[in-house]
Design a protein around this motif. Structure first.
Motif, PDB file in Angstrom:
ATOM      1  N   LEU A   4       0.784  35.492  -7.949  1.00  0.00           N
ATOM      2  CA  LEU A   4       1.143  35.709  -9.350  1.00  0.00           C
ATOM      3  C   LEU A   4       1.112  37.181  -9.739  1.00  0.00           C
ATOM      4  CD1 LEU A   4      -0.434  32.690 -11.247  1.00  0.00           C
ATOM      5  CD2 LEU A   4       1.855  32.963 -10.298  1.00  0.00           C
ATOM      6  N   SER A   5       0.458  38.004  -8.962  1.00  0.00           N
ATOM      7  CA  SER A   5       0.397  39.432  -9.299  1.00  0.00           C
ATOM      8  C   SER A   5       1.797  40.060  -9.319  1.00  0.00           C
ATOM      9  CB  SER A   5      -0.516  40.184  -8.334  1.00  0.00           C
ATOM     10  OG  SER A   5      -0.022  40.094  -7.015  1.00  0.00           O
ATOM     11  N   ALA A   6       2.686  39.591  -8.475  1.00  0.00           N
ATOM     12  CA  ALA A   6       4.056  40.121  -8.466  1.00  0.00           C
ATOM     13  C   ALA A   6       4.776  39.802  -9.775  1.00  0.00           C
ATOM     14  CB  ALA A   6       4.835  39.551  -7.278  1.00  0.00           C
ATOM     15  N   LEU A   7       4.574  38.604 -10.299  1.00  0.00           N
ATOM     16  CA  LEU A   7       5.186  38.221 -11.572  1.00  0.00           C
ATOM     17  C   LEU A   7       4.486  38.886 -12.745  1.00  0.00           C
ATOM     18  CD1 LEU A   7       5.813  34.579 -10.526  1.00  0.00           C
ATOM     19  CD2 LEU A   7       7.597  36.176 -11.239  1.00  0.00           C
ATOM     20  N   ARG A   8       3.190  39.035 -12.644  1.00  0.00           N
ATOM     21  CA  ARG A   8       2.464  39.754 -13.698  1.00  0.00           C
ATOM     22  C   ARG A   8       2.947  41.205 -13.785  1.00  0.00           C
ATOM     23  NH1 ARG A   8      -2.456  36.438 -12.073  1.00  0.00           N
ATOM     24  NH2 ARG A   8      -2.710  35.073 -13.883  1.00  0.00           N
ATOM     25  N   ALA A   9       3.164  41.829 -12.639  1.00  0.00           N
ATOM     26  CA  ALA A   9       3.626  43.222 -12.620  1.00  0.00           C
ATOM     27  C   ALA A   9       4.994  43.362 -13.282  1.00  0.00           C
ATOM     28  CB  ALA A   9       3.687  43.740 -11.184  1.00  0.00           C
ATOM     29  N   LEU A  10       5.817  42.335 -13.186  1.00  0.00           N
ATOM     30  CA  LEU A  10       7.130  42.350 -13.827  1.00  0.00           C
ATOM     31  C   LEU A  10       7.020  42.098 -15.323  1.00  0.00           C
ATOM     32  CD1 LEU A  10      10.276  42.278 -13.769  1.00  0.00           C
ATOM     33  CD2 LEU A  10      10.067  39.821 -13.293  1.00  0.00           C
ATOM     34  N   ALA A  29       8.089  42.102  -5.839  1.00  0.00           N
ATOM     35  CA  ALA A  29       7.697  42.377  -4.457  1.00  0.00           C
ATOM     36  C   ALA A  29       7.749  41.091  -3.630  1.00  0.00           C
ATOM     37  CB  ALA A  29       6.295  42.972  -4.424  1.00  0.00           C
ATOM     38  N   GLY A  30       8.438  41.145  -2.508  1.00  0.00           N
ATOM     39  CA  GLY A  30       8.538  39.995  -1.623  1.00  0.00           C
ATOM     40  C   GLY A  30       9.671  39.041  -1.945  1.00  0.00           C
ATOM     41  N   TYR A  31      10.462  39.359  -2.942  1.00  0.00           N
ATOM     42  CA  TYR A  31      11.591  38.505  -3.344  1.00  0.00           C
ATOM     43  C   TYR A  31      12.836  39.377  -3.340  1.00  0.00           C
ATOM     44  CZ  TYR A  31      13.328  34.238  -5.694  1.00  0.00           C
ATOM     45  OH  TYR A  31      13.959  33.064  -6.014  1.00  0.00           O
TER      46      TYR A  31
END
Length: 158
Positions: free
Chosen positions: A16-22, A111-113
């Motif tokens: 979820l950190s990747a979505l939080r960063a967005l 990140a990662g997508y």
């Protein structure tokens, strides 16, 4: 909704950190829902993302494209609508297209997508486009979506 869930990228794969960063710098809070719990504000139920006010609810098994889609509904809404959002983001067909287009744009910021993975996930999940695929629609038939984004969220078109 499919009775057998297709293979798509899930939030647990990226974290979820990747979505939080967005989303969180833009004002949308990402809230984790425990495995097996109902997702508050989920229009489609099951593992689909939920949206209530400025909160995006996700479980580990939520598809990333669903998290992007619901978050983009929030980004495309004005302040008045954002305050009232609960389960059904509303909007017209052209806004729905704008949301789909924006989710493909923002896929590159996770990140990662990637945009290519987002297209594949949308196709696997069953999004329907006149040209037969998300990628074809994005590249050849999204003029209405782009025009709407220029009106409501031009900062993402740079």
């Amino acid at each position: 909704m499919n009775t057998v869930e297709p293979s798509v990228t899930r939030c647990e794969e990226l974290g979820l950190s990747a979505l939080r960063a967005l989303y969180e710098p833009l004002g949308l809070q990402v809230v984790e829902v425990a495995a097996g719990e109902n997702i508050p504000g989920s229009y489609w139920g099951e593992c689909e993302a939920g949206l209530i006010g400025n909160r995006l609810y996700l479980r580990g098994d939520t598809p990333v494209h669903s998290a992007l889609h619901e978050g983009c509904h929030w980004l495309c809404a004005d302040q008045g609508r954002r305050a009232q959002l609960h389960t059904d983001a509303g909007g017209d067909d052209i806004e729905e297209n704008a949301v789909c287009y924006l989710q493909c744009l923002l896929a590159e910021r996770i990140a990662g997508y990637s945009r290519a993975r987002c297209f594949a996930d949308m196709d696997a999940w069953g999004y329907h486009f006149m040209l037969g695929s998300a990628q074809a629609w994005f590249g050849q038939d999204a003029e209405d979506a782009i025009a709407r984004l220029r009106q409501i969220a031009p900062q993402f078109l740079d």
